[in-house]
Enzyme design. Structure first.
Site, PDB file in Angstrom:
ATOM      1  N   HIS A 245      -1.964 -19.664  19.101  1.00  0.00           N
ATOM      2  CA  HIS A 245      -1.492 -18.471  18.388  1.00  0.00           C
ATOM      3  C   HIS A 245      -0.188 -18.682  17.628  1.00  0.00           C
ATOM      4  CE1 HIS A 245      -4.562 -16.875  21.032  1.00  0.00           C
ATOM      5  NE2 HIS A 245      -4.652 -15.851  20.197  1.00  0.00           N
TER       6      HIS A 245
ATOM      7  N   GLN B 147       0.032 -20.393  15.216  1.00  0.00           N
ATOM      8  CA  GLN B 147      -0.398 -20.361  13.810  1.00  0.00           C
ATOM      9  C   GLN B 147      -0.501 -18.948  13.256  1.00  0.00           C
ATOM     10  OE1 GLN B 147      -3.820 -23.622  13.697  1.00  0.00           O
ATOM     11  NE2 GLN B 147      -3.511 -22.713  15.703  1.00  0.00           N
TER      12      GLN B 147
ATOM     13  N   VAL C 219       0.859  -1.207   0.000  1.00  0.00           N
ATOM     14  CA  VAL C 219       0.000   0.000   0.000  1.00  0.00           C
ATOM     15  C   VAL C 219       0.886   1.245   0.000  1.00  0.00           C
ATOM     16  CG1 VAL C 219      -1.631   1.341   1.418  1.00  0.00           C
ATOM     17  CG2 VAL C 219      -1.993  -1.125   1.092  1.00  0.00           C
TER      18      VAL C 219
ATOM     19  N   ARG D 242       3.256 -36.445  14.415  1.00  0.00           N
ATOM     20  CA  ARG D 242       3.030 -37.760  13.811  1.00  0.00           C
ATOM     21  C   ARG D 242       4.210 -38.701  14.065  1.00  0.00           C
ATOM     22  NH1 ARG D 242       0.041 -40.296   9.942  1.00  0.00           N
ATOM     23  NH2 ARG D 242      -1.100 -38.480   9.197  1.00  0.00           N
TER      24      ARG D 242
ATOM     25  N   ILE E 294      -6.116 -15.634   9.144  1.00  0.00           N
ATOM     26  CA  ILE E 294      -5.676 -17.026   8.941  1.00  0.00           C
ATOM     27  C   ILE E 294      -6.869 -17.971   8.828  1.00  0.00           C
ATOM     28  CG2 ILE E 294      -3.501 -16.635  10.168  1.00  0.00           C
ATOM     29  CD1 ILE E 294      -4.797 -18.529  12.396  1.00  0.00           C
ATOM     30  N   ASP E 295      -8.055 -17.488   9.225  1.00  0.00           N
ATOM     31  CA  ASP E 295      -9.235 -18.361   9.178  1.00  0.00           C
ATOM     32  C   ASP E 295      -9.756 -18.582   7.753  1.00  0.00           C
ATOM     33  OD1 ASP E 295      -9.130 -18.532  11.897  1.00  0.00           O
ATOM     34  OD2 ASP E 295     -10.753 -17.124  12.287  1.00  0.00           O
TER      35      ASP E 295
ATOM     36  N   ARG F 128       0.229 -44.067  19.225  1.00  0.00           N
ATOM     37  CA  ARG F 128      -0.743 -43.306  19.998  1.00  0.00           C
ATOM     38  C   ARG F 128      -1.740 -42.587  19.114  1.00  0.00           C
ATOM     39  NH1 ARG F 128       3.470 -40.531  24.087  1.00  0.00           N
ATOM     40  NH2 ARG F 128       3.082 -41.844  25.898  1.00  0.00           N
TER      41      ARG F 128
ATOM     42  N   GLY G 233     -15.211  -8.025  10.329  1.00  0.00           N
ATOM     43  CA  GLY G 233     -15.431  -6.958  11.317  1.00  0.00           C
ATOM     44  C   GLY G 233     -14.752  -5.675  10.866  1.00  0.00           C
TER      45      GLY G 233
HETATM   46  O1  F6P Z   1      -7.530 -14.624  13.591  1.00  0.00           O
HETATM   47  C1  F6P Z   1      -8.700 -15.354  13.751  1.00  0.00           C
HETATM   48  C2  F6P Z   1      -8.605 -16.139  15.000  1.00  0.00           C
HETATM   49  O2  F6P Z   1      -7.377 -16.747  14.921  1.00  0.00           O
HETATM   50  C3  F6P Z   1      -9.648 -17.172  15.322  1.00  0.00           C
HETATM   51  O3  F6P Z   1      -9.485 -18.377  14.686  1.00  0.00           O
HETATM   52  C4  F6P Z   1      -9.510 -17.271  16.811  1.00  0.00           C
HETATM   53  O4  F6P Z   1     -10.595 -17.804  17.426  1.00  0.00           O
HETATM   54  C5  F6P Z   1      -9.307 -15.847  17.175  1.00  0.00           C
HETATM   55  O5  F6P Z   1      -8.614 -15.271  16.100  1.00  0.00           O
HETATM   56  C6  F6P Z   1      -8.586 -15.624  18.453  1.00  0.00           C
HETATM   57  O6  F6P Z   1      -8.153 -14.313  18.516  1.00  0.00           O
HETATM   58  P1  F6P Z   1      -7.582 -13.573  19.791  1.00  0.00           P
HETATM   59  O7  F6P Z   1      -6.999 -14.601  20.687  1.00  0.00           O
HETATM   60  O8  F6P Z   1      -6.565 -12.652  19.230  1.00  0.00           O
HETATM   61  O9  F6P Z   1      -8.725 -12.864  20.384  1.00  0.00           O
END
Ligand code: F6P
Length: 340
Positions: free
Chosen positions: A264, A266, A27, A158, A130-131, A166, A108
């Protein structure tokens, strides 16, 4: 060519995602390339309310294309949901001469954009979560990097699950959306995958699949559970979908699963090639929209190309799981086949 905006602001809002920095960089660089002034707005809508805005130049975005998180910080703002909060944000825009805003985030964030647009500021949204749960776009920035982070962790699990013969229950992010769990489930060869969008029955969708896998000679099992798999507000308030599923497995099958909540982890880490390139293309596209006098647009990735769509229309498109992924996952996990 004359551009329709003089000074634009860029912000990141909602949960962060790898590649947000690459989008901010794009940007800034695109705006400067087109002769548009650009300012960074810290902490999403809260920063616009409080005037936490600073001028950005070529050098403000050096060495960030490879960095996870967001240099602009991110936040969720309750105040911005109020008329009073929105008026303060508009006042900041007036004071700073900001006539366009690029907001990077999820649904949002786009709703926030619409509020600002009602007060005459041009807005463009870029999907970053990421969702990958934004209905209007097939891809949102951060998804592939997050999936790869989860996959790397699950591959490691794994190894040890195989040695110890397991069962592992792994919780991946996705409060309301199972896109990530489904995708990661395919990529890791999961025994079962549970997501919030699909009704599931523990005995049928987990216990039977583990039993079948065992009867077929397998001695380790991988169950992937989306954070919000129970799709039950009470349970969601008290997170731990994976623990709950592990207890059910123990009770039903008499084996003792190990639980891993990836959480987190991820959301962090360097963006991969797909996220860097998509973020850069989307950042360019967003500024190009504002320069052309467009407003209320969301940059989307649809059928392999970047495009933009009316924001109100975009927000009306519900998120959906990829049906083909669901079909192949059913085949891979030994679920039943039925004609469409
Ligand atoms: O970014 C989306 C997300 O990762 C959801 O999958 C998760 O439930 C949420 O954010 C958690 O966000 P925070 O812990 O930052 O409130």
């Amino acid at each position: 060519m004359a551009v329709a905006v003089k000074r634009i602001g860029v912000l990141t809002s909602g949960g962060d995602a790898p590649g947000m920095n690459a989008a901010v960089r794009a940007v800034v660089r695109t705006a400067l390339y087109m002769g548009i002034d650009v300012v960074g707005i810290r902490r999403g809508w809260s920063g616009l309310i409080s005037g936490d805005v600073y001028r950005m130049d070529e050098n403000s975005v050096n060495h960030i294309i490879n960095r996870g998180g967001t240099i602009l910080y991110t936040a969720r703002s309750d105040e911005f949901r109020t008329e009073a909060g929105q008026k303060k944000a508009v006042a900041t825009c007036k004071l700073m001469g900001i006539d366009g805003v690029v907001a990077i985030g999820g649904d949002g964030t786009f709703r926030g954009c619409l509020a600002l647009a009602r007060h005459g500021i041009s807005v463009v949204g870029i999907p970053g979560t990421i969702d990958n749960d934004i209905g209007c776009t097939h891809y949102s920035i951060g998804y592939d990097s997050a999936a790869n982070t989860a996959i790397e962790a699950i591959d490691r699990l794994r190894d040890t699950m195989q040695s110890h013969e397991r069962c592992s229950v792994v919780e991946v992010m996705g409060h309301r959306a199972g896109n990530l769990a489904q995708y990661v489930g395919i990529a890791t060869g999961a025994t079962a995958v549970l997501v919030p969008e699909k009704k599931w029955d523990f005995k049928h969708d987990v216990a039977e699949r583990i039993r079948n896998a065992r009867l077929n000679g397998r001695t380790h099992f991988m169950v992937i559970v989306a954070e919000g798999a129970f799709n039950d507000d009470e349970i969601m308030k008290d997170p731990g979908s994976a623990n709950k599923v592990a207890d059910m497995i123990k009770e039903e099958l008499g084996i003792d699963p190990r639980v891993t909540v990836l959480g987190h982890i991820q959301r962090g880490g360097a963006p991969n090639a797909r996220d860097r390139v998509t973020a850069t293309r989307m950042g360019y596209w967003a500024v190009d929209c504002l320069a052309a006098g467009k407003t209320n647009r969301v940059v989307c990735h649809r059928n392999g190309t970047i495009c933009d769509m009316d924001m109100e229309e975009a927000l009306m498109i519900p998120n959906a799981l990829n049906e083909h992924e669901d079909t192949v996952l059913r085949a891979m996990t030994g679920g039943e086949f039925y004609e469409k």
